[in-house]
Scaffold this motif. Structure first.
Motif, PDB file in Angstrom:
ATOM      1  N   PHE A   1       0.857  -1.186   0.000  1.00  0.00           N
ATOM      2  CA  PHE A   1       0.000   0.000   0.000  1.00  0.00           C
ATOM      3  C   PHE A   1       0.896   1.240   0.000  1.00  0.00           C
ATOM      4  O   PHE A   1       1.658   1.457   0.948  1.00  0.00           O
ATOM      5  N   ALA A   2       0.815   2.027  -1.067  1.00  0.00           N
ATOM      6  CA  ALA A   2       1.514   3.304  -1.151  1.00  0.00           C
ATOM      7  C   ALA A   2       0.468   4.408  -1.031  1.00  0.00           C
ATOM      8  O   ALA A   2      -0.340   4.615  -1.945  1.00  0.00           O
ATOM      9  N   VAL A   3       0.453   5.096   0.122  1.00  0.00           N
ATOM     10  CA  VAL A   3      -0.607   6.042   0.456  1.00  0.00           C
ATOM     11  C   VAL A   3      -0.072   7.468   0.375  1.00  0.00           C
ATOM     12  O   VAL A   3       0.989   7.784   0.946  1.00  0.00           O
ATOM     13  N   ASP A   4      -0.792   8.299  -0.332  1.00  0.00           N
ATOM     14  CA  ASP A   4      -0.454   9.716  -0.448  1.00  0.00           C
ATOM     15  C   ASP A   4      -0.917  10.440   0.824  1.00  0.00           C
ATOM     16  O   ASP A   4      -2.107  10.503   1.117  1.00  0.00           O
ATOM     17  N   ALA A   5       0.054  10.974   1.575  1.00  0.00           N
ATOM     18  CA  ALA A   5      -0.262  11.696   2.808  1.00  0.00           C
ATOM     19  C   ALA A   5       0.093  13.172   2.682  1.00  0.00           C
ATOM     20  O   ALA A   5       0.388  13.839   3.676  1.00  0.00           O
ATOM     21  N   SER A   6       0.076  13.688   1.445  1.00  0.00           N
ATOM     22  CA  SER A   6       0.428  15.089   1.220  1.00  0.00           C
ATOM     23  C   SER A   6      -0.702  15.996   1.675  1.00  0.00           C
ATOM     24  O   SER A   6      -1.789  15.551   2.066  1.00  0.00           O
ATOM     25  N   GLY A   7      -0.439  17.292   1.594  1.00  0.00           N
ATOM     26  CA  GLY A   7      -1.436  18.252   2.029  1.00  0.00           C
ATOM     27  C   GLY A   7      -2.683  18.229   1.185  1.00  0.00           C
ATOM     28  O   GLY A   7      -3.809  18.256   1.705  1.00  0.00           O
ATOM     29  N   SER A   8      -2.541  18.128  -0.142  1.00  0.00           N
ATOM     30  CA  SER A   8      -3.724  18.107  -1.008  1.00  0.00           C
ATOM     31  C   SER A   8      -4.577  16.882  -0.770  1.00  0.00           C
ATOM     32  O   SER A   8      -5.805  16.941  -0.728  1.00  0.00           O
ATOM     33  N   SER A   9      -3.936  15.732  -0.545  1.00  0.00           N
ATOM     34  CA  SER A   9      -4.694  14.511  -0.289  1.00  0.00           C
ATOM     35  C   SER A   9      -5.346  14.551   1.080  1.00  0.00           C
ATOM     36  O   SER A   9      -6.459  14.070   1.271  1.00  0.00           O
ATOM     37  N   ALA A  10      -4.646  15.139   2.048  1.00  0.00           N
ATOM     38  CA  ALA A  10      -5.220  15.208   3.394  1.00  0.00           C
ATOM     39  C   ALA A  10      -6.462  16.070   3.408  1.00  0.00           C
ATOM     40  O   ALA A  10      -7.450  15.761   4.086  1.00  0.00           O
ATOM     41  N   ILE A  11      -6.432  17.160   2.643  1.00  0.00           N
ATOM     42  CA  ILE A  11      -7.607  18.019   2.582  1.00  0.00           C
ATOM     43  C   ILE A  11      -8.769  17.294   1.927  1.00  0.00           C
ATOM     44  O   ILE A  11      -9.924  17.421   2.340  1.00  0.00           O
ATOM     45  N   ALA A  12      -8.466  16.494   0.885  1.00  0.00           N
ATOM     46  CA  ALA A  12      -9.538  15.867   0.107  1.00  0.00           C
ATOM     47  C   ALA A  12     -10.013  14.556   0.719  1.00  0.00           C
ATOM     48  O   ALA A  12     -11.117  14.469   1.251  1.00  0.00           O
ATOM     49  N   ARG A  13      -9.143  13.529   0.756  1.00  0.00           N
ATOM     50  CA  ARG A  13      -9.665  12.187   0.997  1.00  0.00           C
ATOM     51  C   ARG A  13      -8.812  11.341   1.913  1.00  0.00           C
ATOM     52  O   ARG A  13      -8.977  10.130   1.941  1.00  0.00           O
ATOM     53  N   LEU A  14      -7.869  11.883   2.654  1.00  0.00           N
ATOM     54  CA  LEU A  14      -6.968  11.033   3.416  1.00  0.00           C
ATOM     55  C   LEU A  14      -7.709  10.195   4.456  1.00  0.00           C
ATOM     56  O   LEU A  14      -7.390   9.031   4.677  1.00  0.00           O
ATOM     57  N   ALA A  15      -8.741  10.755   5.072  1.00  0.00           N
ATOM     58  CA  ALA A  15      -9.489   9.990   6.078  1.00  0.00           C
ATOM     59  C   ALA A  15     -10.172   8.781   5.452  1.00  0.00           C
ATOM     60  O   ALA A  15     -10.120   7.671   5.988  1.00  0.00           O
ATOM     61  N   GLU A  16     -10.840   8.994   4.291  1.00  0.00           N
ATOM     62  CA  GLU A  16     -11.483   7.870   3.610  1.00  0.00           C
ATOM     63  C   GLU A  16     -10.452   6.854   3.129  1.00  0.00           C
ATOM     64  O   GLU A  16     -10.682   5.636   3.173  1.00  0.00           O
ATOM     65  N   ALA A  17      -9.302   7.350   2.653  1.00  0.00           N
ATOM     66  CA  ALA A  17      -8.265   6.435   2.177  1.00  0.00           C
ATOM     67  C   ALA A  17      -7.748   5.560   3.315  1.00  0.00           C
ATOM     68  O   ALA A  17      -7.525   4.359   3.149  1.00  0.00           O
ATOM     69  N   LYS A  18      -7.568   6.171   4.502  1.00  0.00           N
ATOM     70  CA  LYS A  18      -7.135   5.375   5.649  1.00  0.00           C
ATOM     71  C   LYS A  18      -8.164   4.290   5.982  1.00  0.00           C
ATOM     72  O   LYS A  18      -7.817   3.129   6.241  1.00  0.00           O
ATOM     73  N   GLY A  19      -9.445   4.647   5.987  1.00  0.00           N
ATOM     74  CA  GLY A  19     -10.476   3.650   6.290  1.00  0.00           C
ATOM     75  C   GLY A  19     -10.518   2.546   5.261  1.00  0.00           C
ATOM     76  O   GLY A  19     -10.682   1.363   5.606  1.00  0.00           O
ATOM     77  N   ALA A  20     -10.353   2.900   3.986  1.00  0.00           N
ATOM     78  CA  ALA A  20     -10.366   1.880   2.936  1.00  0.00           C
ATOM     79  C   ALA A  20      -9.180   0.943   3.072  1.00  0.00           C
ATOM     80  O   ALA A  20      -9.300  -0.279   2.911  1.00  0.00           O
ATOM     81  N   VAL A  21      -7.998   1.512   3.386  1.00  0.00           N
ATOM     82  CA  VAL A  21      -6.818   0.661   3.542  1.00  0.00           C
ATOM     83  C   VAL A  21      -6.986  -0.288   4.723  1.00  0.00           C
ATOM     84  O   VAL A  21      -6.590  -1.455   4.664  1.00  0.00           O
ATOM     85  N   GLU A  22      -7.609   0.180   5.803  1.00  0.00           N
ATOM     86  CA  GLU A  22      -7.845  -0.705   6.946  1.00  0.00           C
ATOM     87  C   GLU A  22      -8.740  -1.882   6.560  1.00  0.00           C
ATOM     88  O   GLU A  22      -8.489  -3.033   6.949  1.00  0.00           O
ATOM     89  N   LEU A  23      -9.790  -1.605   5.798  1.00  0.00           N
ATOM     90  CA  LEU A  23     -10.668  -2.688   5.360  1.00  0.00           C
ATOM     91  C   LEU A  23      -9.931  -3.651   4.439  1.00  0.00           C
ATOM     92  O   LEU A  23     -10.092  -4.876   4.524  1.00  0.00           O
ATOM     93  N   LEU A  24      -9.120  -3.093   3.526  1.00  0.00           N
ATOM     94  CA  LEU A  24      -8.356  -3.949   2.613  1.00  0.00           C
ATOM     95  C   LEU A  24      -7.315  -4.766   3.366  1.00  0.00           C
ATOM     96  O   LEU A  24      -7.037  -5.916   3.012  1.00  0.00           O
ATOM     97  N   LEU A  25      -6.747  -4.181   4.400  1.00  0.00           N
ATOM     98  CA  LEU A  25      -5.779  -4.925   5.206  1.00  0.00           C
ATOM     99  C   LEU A  25      -6.427  -6.122   5.873  1.00  0.00           C
ATOM    100  O   LEU A  25      -5.831  -7.200   5.979  1.00  0.00           O
ATOM    101  N   GLY A  26      -7.669  -5.953   6.337  1.00  0.00           N
ATOM    102  CA  GLY A  26      -8.369  -7.076   6.934  1.00  0.00           C
ATOM    103  C   GLY A  26      -8.595  -8.202   5.943  1.00  0.00           C
ATOM    104  O   GLY A  26      -8.443  -9.386   6.267  1.00  0.00           O
ATOM    105  N   GLN A  27      -8.947  -7.836   4.698  1.00  0.00           N
ATOM    106  CA  GLN A  27      -9.135  -8.861   3.670  1.00  0.00           C
ATOM    107  C   GLN A  27      -7.809  -9.543   3.336  1.00  0.00           C
ATOM    108  O   GLN A  27      -7.763 -10.760   3.122  1.00  0.00           O
ATOM    109  N   ALA A  28      -6.736  -8.752   3.239  1.00  0.00           N
ATOM    110  CA  ALA A  28      -5.427  -9.336   2.948  1.00  0.00           C
ATOM    111  C   ALA A  28      -4.993 -10.286   4.057  1.00  0.00           C
ATOM    112  O   ALA A  28      -4.414 -11.344   3.803  1.00  0.00           O
TER     113      ALA A  28
END
Length: 550
Positions: free
Chosen positions: A372-399
């Motif tokens: 998982f390569a996650v963009d944690a830049s300022g633009s991503s944090a403003i837009a979707r970083l919270a949703e991206a973190k939640g999605a990665v957590e769900l995907l981690l559970g499946q993995a």
């Protein structure tokens, strides 16, 4: 001869032929659950009945309806799934027990109009649907490596008109003999194969609204015989010029003229049409590396004849390191002993022929690493970083459920950081992800470079890496740390080319509020899947990524 049609087009054509002539039995479709398989099964229609490998006889053939009997006061029987002709869809066909295979095979042999679509999710050749059932299905097509962009259905055919024309479509007189000789040349010992080829040629001619011509014969032979072949035909011996000069040419016969009028193909063209669809390991003895599509929960699969998990043996010849499976060879020869001893009464012992020989196969499968390569830049944090973190957590559970290794890379500011080395610890991964801060520039090229270095290291450890990149695509930091958008985009594309040449599977998730054109271009360079997911929550992000990985 024209190039063979792609697998998805062949599968769609097979479904049309089955709709025209149910006597073709059905289709074994090797494909994982996902958008590619869903796009094809949508052509089956709404009247299909879904089966399950654990069905009992009451569900298949009907039995006592207890609730209705108690309500009415007299015996009420329920109709089974096989009571009326229908299209039967069997998911998880690789888990079909012998009893269910025997019952479905008897249903197909009865010729009451049933069709079987076996959705086989097997991970290797030789596994999956029982042979007794797959032999009764005319078609066998593998879609496991077909990308979603190639899953385009042709326009719907006029099945009703083709059914009306089927009875009036006659076979050429010379075609049955030609097909029978072709099955012998390819080492096909089942008489059903030749019958399926003839039926498929008639159905195809009916579908196209004409007579059986060379194109119909070539296509039908390739669809029904290629997956059954066990050998390549031996080349014809060169003609003896001296003997040919002494013999006068035979006069043309009526049968020859009839064969020419019917449009029968030369044997060489039919052999080429079937050989074009033969599996590559038919002549290589199965010793090849087979890299499967992502989402299987496993890494690259290596087949050989020395080590690994045993696979079902296959017909073959000893030599080149192949070892004979004695038990499977004797089992293949046993049903023919009475006939062979009658043909050779002077010979004692067990009669074993070359066609009975079975060679051993093994499979050694590596673990998969999901990076998982996650963009944690300022633009991503403003837009979707919270949703991206939640999605990665769900995907981690499946993995974790698939026993995959996972790694976490975050890129922000001036570069990328490996937050979590490859591990199977779900708790550690979630803890690192929750503490992931946001802010700074977007060093997309640095994140890709870190993923490439991690993938190279993982391969040396025997893992098969897959990249899941979550970013909004607004790269503005080059590899040298300079804040330059043009240089950052160029560096990202250059690293993406290196990833592609390294053979790393990838999926690019655009987490921005609007789809980014540069990210689509980047996914094409990676030869991966691009998913623009604006205004999606963590659950929808996770579901979309899971579907793309399957």
């Amino acid at each position: 001869m024209a190039d063979p049609a792609p697998p998805f087009a062949r599968a769609a054509l097979a479904l049309d032929l089955l709709a025209v002539d149910p006597g073709l039995g059905g289709l074994r479709l090797v494909a994982r659950a996902g958008p590619v398989r869903a796009a094809l099964t949508a052509r089956i229609g709404p009247g299909a009945r879904r089966l399950h490998p654990a069905l009992d006889d009451d569900a298949l053939f009907g039995g006592l309806d207890l609730s209705a009997t108690l309500a009415s006061g007299h015996r009420v029987d329920s109709a089974g799934l096989l009571a009326e002709p229908a299209v039967l869809v069997l998911p998880m066909a690789e888990r079909t027990p012998p009893g269910l295979a025997a019952r479905l095979g008897a249903c197909l042999d009865a010729g009451r109009g049933h069709l079987l679509i076996a959705l086989d999710e097997t991970a290797g050749d030789g596994e999956g649907l029982p042979a007794a059932l797959s032999e009764r299905l005319a078609f066998d097509i593998d879609l496991s490596e077909v990308p979603l962009r190639d899953a385009t259905l042709p326009p719907p055919a006029d099945i009703a008109a083709a059914k009306l024309r089927l009875a009036a479509t006659d076979l050429p007189d010379t075609l049955p003999r030609q097909i029978a000789e072709l099955t012998l040349a390819f080492g096909i010992d089942s008489p059903r194969a030749a019958l399926f080829a003839l039926r498929a040629a008639r159905a195809l001619a009916s579908l196209r609204g004409g007579e059986i011509g060379p194109d119909e014969v070539e296509t039908a032979a390739a669809l029904t015989l290629a997956h059954r072949a066990t050998q390549m035909p031996e080349p014809d011996p060169p003609p003896d010029d001296d003997a040919a000069a002494q013999q006068p040419p035979p006069p043309p016969s009526d049968s020859d003229n009839a064969g020419q009028d019917s449009g029968a193909l030369p044997r060489e063209l039919l052999v080429e049409a079937i050989a074009a669809l033969l599996p590559p390991d038919l002549l290589e003895g199965g010793a090849r590396a087979d890299r499967r599509a992502t989402g299987t929960g496993a890494g690259a699969m290596n087949k050989g004849n020395r080590r690994g998990r045993p696979l079902p043996s296959r017909p073959g010849r000893p030599g080149s390191g192949a070892r004979i499976d004695l038990v499977a060879t004797l089992r293949a020869a046993a049903p023919w002993q009475t006939i062979r001893k009658m043909a050779q009464p002077d010979r004692t012992g067990i009669h074993v022929r070359m066609s009975d020989i079975r060679v051993k196969r093994f499979e050694d499968r590596s673990d998969r690493l999901l990076v998982f390569a996650v963009d944690a830049s300022g633009s991503s944090a403003i837009a979707r970083l919270a949703e991206a973190k939640g999605a990665v957590e769900l995907l981690l559970g499946q993995a974790y459920a698939r026993r995959d290794h996972v790694a976490l890379i975050a890129f922000r500011g001036q570069g990328a950081e490996l937050l979590l080395s490859p591990t199977r610890s779900l708790v550690r991964t979630k803890r690192q992800l929750a503490a992931l801060p946001g802010g700074g520039g977007t060093p997309l090229a640095g994140g890709l470079k870190a993923a490439m270095e991690l993938a190279d290291h993982a391969r040396r450890r025997g893992l098969t890496p897959t990249l899941a990149l979550l970013t909004d695509g607004r790269a503005n930091i080059a590899l040298n740390g300079e804040a330059n958008r043009a240089a950052a985009a160029e560096d990202a594309q250059r690293v993406a080319r290196s990833l592609r040449f390294g053979g790393m599977d990838s999926i690019v998730i655009d987490t921005g509020n609007r789809p980014e054109k540069q990210l689509r271009t980047l996914s094409e360079i990676l030869d991966g899947t691009y998913l623009p997911l604006p205004r999606a929550n963590a659950e929808r992000l996770s579901e979309a990524v899971s579907a793309a990985l399957e």
